[in-house]
Design a protein around this motif. Structure first.
Motif, PDB file in Angstrom:
ATOM      1  N   HIS A  55       0.833  -1.208   0.000  1.00  0.00           N
ATOM      2  CA  HIS A  55       0.000   0.000   0.000  1.00  0.00           C
ATOM      3  C   HIS A  55       0.869   1.260   0.000  1.00  0.00           C
ATOM      4  CE1 HIS A  55      -3.424  -2.618   0.911  1.00  0.00           C
ATOM      5  NE2 HIS A  55      -4.172  -1.599   0.518  1.00  0.00           N
ATOM      6  N   ARG A  62       1.413   6.906  -6.823  1.00  0.00           N
ATOM      7  CA  ARG A  62       0.139   7.456  -7.302  1.00  0.00           C
ATOM      8  C   ARG A  62       0.416   8.575  -8.306  1.00  0.00           C
ATOM      9  NH1 ARG A  62      -3.083   9.279  -2.555  1.00  0.00           N
ATOM     10  NH2 ARG A  62      -2.758   7.131  -2.043  1.00  0.00           N
ATOM     11  N   THR A  78      -4.509  -6.560   1.956  1.00  0.00           N
ATOM     12  CA  THR A  78      -5.835  -6.368   2.528  1.00  0.00           C
ATOM     13  C   THR A  78      -6.422  -7.708   2.974  1.00  0.00           C
ATOM     14  OG1 THR A  78      -6.204  -4.402   1.184  1.00  0.00           O
ATOM     15  CG2 THR A  78      -8.165  -5.493   2.081  1.00  0.00           C
ATOM     16  N   PRO A 120      -4.355   3.250   3.505  1.00  0.00           N
ATOM     17  CA  PRO A 120      -4.704   4.524   2.858  1.00  0.00           C
ATOM     18  C   PRO A 120      -5.551   4.281   1.622  1.00  0.00           C
ATOM     19  CG  PRO A 120      -2.430   3.954   2.371  1.00  0.00           C
ATOM     20  CD  PRO A 120      -2.939   2.936   3.364  1.00  0.00           C
ATOM     21  N   GLU A 121      -6.364   5.233   1.290  1.00  0.00           N
ATOM     22  CA  GLU A 121      -7.145   5.177   0.063  1.00  0.00           C
ATOM     23  C   GLU A 121      -6.190   5.278  -1.129  1.00  0.00           C
ATOM     24  OE1 GLU A 121     -10.486   4.808  -0.461  1.00  0.00           O
ATOM     25  OE2 GLU A 121     -10.667   4.451   1.692  1.00  0.00           O
TER      26      GLU A 121
END
Length: 122
Positions: A55, A62, A78, A120-121
């Motif tokens: 993550h 990103r 996850t 985190p998103e």
């Protein structure tokens, strides 16, 4: 025990595709009073719960062209964390043991579970 640890959580902090399906087995072993390495198993489960390497890497990339390359790995992370949380009742059972060598690492794992922030998103 060492080869199991490396197979389930590389370097102690990176989960792989096999981690989540292995967690229920690890929980069963850790909950058994006849397993000599229960503390190590609980520590491994804590490492799995805390792990956020994929993550973190995805968040760091990103808005770059490689950001989608971590989608599968973040899913592994996850799923692995979810599997640890699904075994909370087993861990709570071990934490209630009168034997400190069993109860102490289980209580530590429960604390890790309570303190671990959501991913985190992405």
């Amino acid at each position: 025990m060492g080869s199991l640890l490396r197979s389930v959580s590389a370097l102690g902090f990176v989960v792989g595709e096999a981690t989540a399906p292995t967690v229920p087995f690890l929980l069963e072993l850790a909950g058994s009073p006849h397993v000599a390495c229960g503390a190590e198993l609980l520590d491994l489960l804590g490492d799995i719960c805390r792990t956020d390497q994929w993550h973190s890497a995805a968040a760091a990339t990103r808005d770059r062209k490689h950001d989608a390359s971590y989608q599968q790995q973040t899913g592994w992370e996850t799923a692995a964390r979810t599997a640890v949380y699904a075994g909370r009742s087993v861990i709570e059972g071990v934490a209630s043991s009168v034997r400190p060598e069993e109860a102490t690492p289980a209580r530590k794992l429960l604390q890790v579970m309570d303190d671990t922030l959501p991913f985190p998103e992405l």
